[in-house]
Design a protein around this motif. Structure first.
Motif, mmCIF file in Angstrom:
data_model
loop_
_atom_site.group_PDB
_atom_site.id
_atom_site.type_symbol
_atom_site.label_atom_id
_atom_site.label_comp_id
_atom_site.label_asym_id
_atom_site.label_seq_id
_atom_site.Cartn_x
_atom_site.Cartn_y
_atom_site.Cartn_z
ATOM 1 N N ARG A 8 0.831 -1.210 0.000
ATOM 2 C CA ARG A 8 0.000 0.000 0.000
ATOM 3 C C ARG A 8 0.859 1.252 0.000
ATOM 4 N N TYR A 9 1.971 1.196 0.725
ATOM 5 C CA TYR A 9 2.855 2.367 0.849
ATOM 6 C C TYR A 9 4.194 2.151 0.163
ATOM 7 N N GLY A 40 25.138 0.795 19.516
ATOM 8 C CA GLY A 40 25.836 0.924 18.247
ATOM 9 C C GLY A 40 25.449 -0.114 17.210
ATOM 10 N N LYS A 41 24.593 -1.072 17.565
ATOM 11 C CA LYS A 41 24.168 -2.107 16.624
ATOM 12 C C LYS A 41 23.055 -1.586 15.724
ATOM 13 N N ILE A 42 23.044 -2.058 14.484
ATOM 14 C CA ILE A 42 21.972 -1.734 13.561
ATOM 15 C C ILE A 42 20.854 -2.736 13.789
ATOM 16 N N TYR A 43 19.655 -2.231 14.073
ATOM 17 C CA TYR A 43 18.515 -3.085 14.357
ATOM 18 C C TYR A 43 17.602 -3.252 13.151
ATOM 19 N N GLY A 44 17.588 -2.289 12.255
ATOM 20 C CA GLY A 44 16.730 -2.414 11.093
ATOM 21 C C GLY A 44 16.993 -1.349 10.055
ATOM 22 N N ILE A 45 16.511 -1.637 8.847
ATOM 23 C CA ILE A 45 16.662 -0.724 7.717
ATOM 24 C C ILE A 45 15.291 -0.562 7.066
ATOM 25 N N GLU A 46 14.844 0.680 6.930
ATOM 26 C CA GLU A 46 13.576 0.974 6.287
ATOM 27 C C GLU A 46 13.844 1.488 4.876
ATOM 28 N N LEU A 47 13.179 0.884 3.909
ATOM 29 C CA LEU A 47 13.336 1.290 2.514
ATOM 30 C C LEU A 47 12.030 1.897 2.016
ATOM 31 N N LEU A 48 12.060 3.177 1.719
ATOM 32 C CA LEU A 48 10.924 3.850 1.116
ATOM 33 C C LEU A 48 11.064 3.684 -0.395
ATOM 34 N N ASN A 49 9.948 3.655 -1.111
ATOM 35 C CA ASN A 49 9.988 3.377 -2.548
ATOM 36 C C ASN A 49 10.707 2.038 -2.763
ATOM 37 N N LEU A 62 10.997 -10.318 -4.941
ATOM 38 C CA LEU A 62 12.220 -10.275 -4.153
ATOM 39 C C LEU A 62 12.677 -11.719 -3.999
ATOM 40 N N VAL A 63 13.926 -11.988 -4.296
ATOM 41 C CA VAL A 63 14.470 -13.331 -4.163
ATOM 42 C C VAL A 63 15.464 -13.327 -3.008
ATOM 43 N N VAL A 64 15.225 -14.201 -2.030
ATOM 44 C CA VAL A 64 16.117 -14.351 -0.885
ATOM 45 C C VAL A 64 16.880 -15.654 -1.077
ATOM 46 N N VAL A 65 18.221 -15.576 -1.024
ATOM 47 C CA VAL A 65 19.049 -16.742 -1.286
ATOM 48 C C VAL A 65 19.899 -17.060 -0.063
ATOM 49 N N ASN A 66 19.871 -18.319 0.356
ATOM 50 C CA ASN A 66 20.769 -18.822 1.393
ATOM 51 C C ASN A 66 21.920 -19.490 0.668
ATOM 52 N N GLU A 67 23.038 -18.791 0.529
ATOM 53 C CA GLU A 67 24.184 -19.290 -0.219
ATOM 54 C C GLU A 67 24.756 -20.566 0.380
ATOM 55 N N ALA A 68 24.760 -20.672 1.705
ATOM 56 C CA ALA A 68 25.341 -21.839 2.370
ATOM 57 C C ALA A 68 24.565 -23.119 2.056
ATOM 58 N N LEU A 69 23.238 -23.000 1.978
ATOM 59 C CA LEU A 69 22.402 -24.172 1.737
ATOM 60 C C LEU A 69 21.988 -24.326 0.277
ATOM 61 N N GLY A 70 22.250 -23.303 -0.519
ATOM 62 C CA GLY A 70 21.859 -23.345 -1.922
ATOM 63 C C GLY A 70 20.349 -23.281 -2.116
ATOM 64 N N GLU A 71 19.646 -22.694 -1.148
ATOM 65 C CA GLU A 71 18.192 -22.589 -1.204
ATOM 66 C C GLU A 71 17.783 -21.152 -1.475
ATOM 67 N N SER A 72 16.629 -20.989 -2.099
ATOM 68 C CA SER A 72 16.123 -19.637 -2.339
ATOM 69 C C SER A 72 14.604 -19.627 -2.192
ATOM 70 N N ALA A 73 14.084 -18.435 -1.966
ATOM 71 C CA ALA A 73 12.637 -18.235 -1.870
ATOM 72 C C ALA A 73 12.301 -16.933 -2.564
ATOM 73 N N GLU A 74 11.165 -16.911 -3.226
ATOM 74 C CA GLU A 74 10.711 -15.707 -3.916
ATOM 75 C C GLU A 74 9.503 -15.128 -3.218
ATOM 76 N N ILE A 75 9.503 -13.814 -3.109
ATOM 77 C CA ILE A 75 8.382 -13.089 -2.516
ATOM 78 C C ILE A 75 7.884 -12.117 -3.569
ATOM 79 N N ARG A 76 6.633 -12.208 -3.906
ATOM 80 C CA ARG A 76 6.059 -11.313 -4.909
ATOM 81 C C ARG A 76 5.816 -9.940 -4.305
ATOM 82 N N LEU A 77 6.275 -8.909 -4.988
ATOM 83 C CA LEU A 77 6.049 -7.530 -4.582
ATOM 84 C C LEU A 77 5.103 -6.908 -5.586
ATOM 85 N N SER A 78 4.001 -6.390 -5.113
ATOM 86 C CA SER A 78 3.050 -5.754 -6.018
ATOM 87 C C SER A 78 2.586 -4.442 -5.430
ATOM 88 N N LEU A 79 2.211 -3.540 -6.294
ATOM 89 C CA LEU A 79 1.732 -2.230 -5.842
ATOM 90 C C LEU A 79 0.256 -2.262 -5.610
#
Length: 79
Positions: A8-9, A40-49, A62-79
């Protein structure tokens, strides 16, 4: 780590670790804010647009890849 996306945003938030204390938000650019704890630790990152930030404007996902396990997951982003 957890990533949330609100179409939505068109905002994504990357939770790097659970917020256990007060954080200060630092505006890195007009489209990115970083939450930093008093320790001093980074807790989160907000991405606008987010679609543009994540390079998914054309692909619509959005594709998230676990390089160590060779696994990936896709998340659909829609407006």
């Amino acid at each position: 780590m957890k990533i949330t996306y609100d179409p939505r945003y068109n905002i994504a938030y990357i939770y790097l670790q659970e917020k256990t204390m007060q954080v200060n938000t630092i505006q890195v650019s007009q489209e990115m804010n970083v939450d930093v704890g008093l320790d001093g630790k980074i807790y989160g990152i907000e991405l606008l647009n987010a679609n543009q930030q994540l390079g998914s404007l054309e692909q619509g996902k959005l594709v998230v890849v676990n390089e160590a396990l060779g696994e990936s997951a896709e998340i659909r982003l829609s407006l």
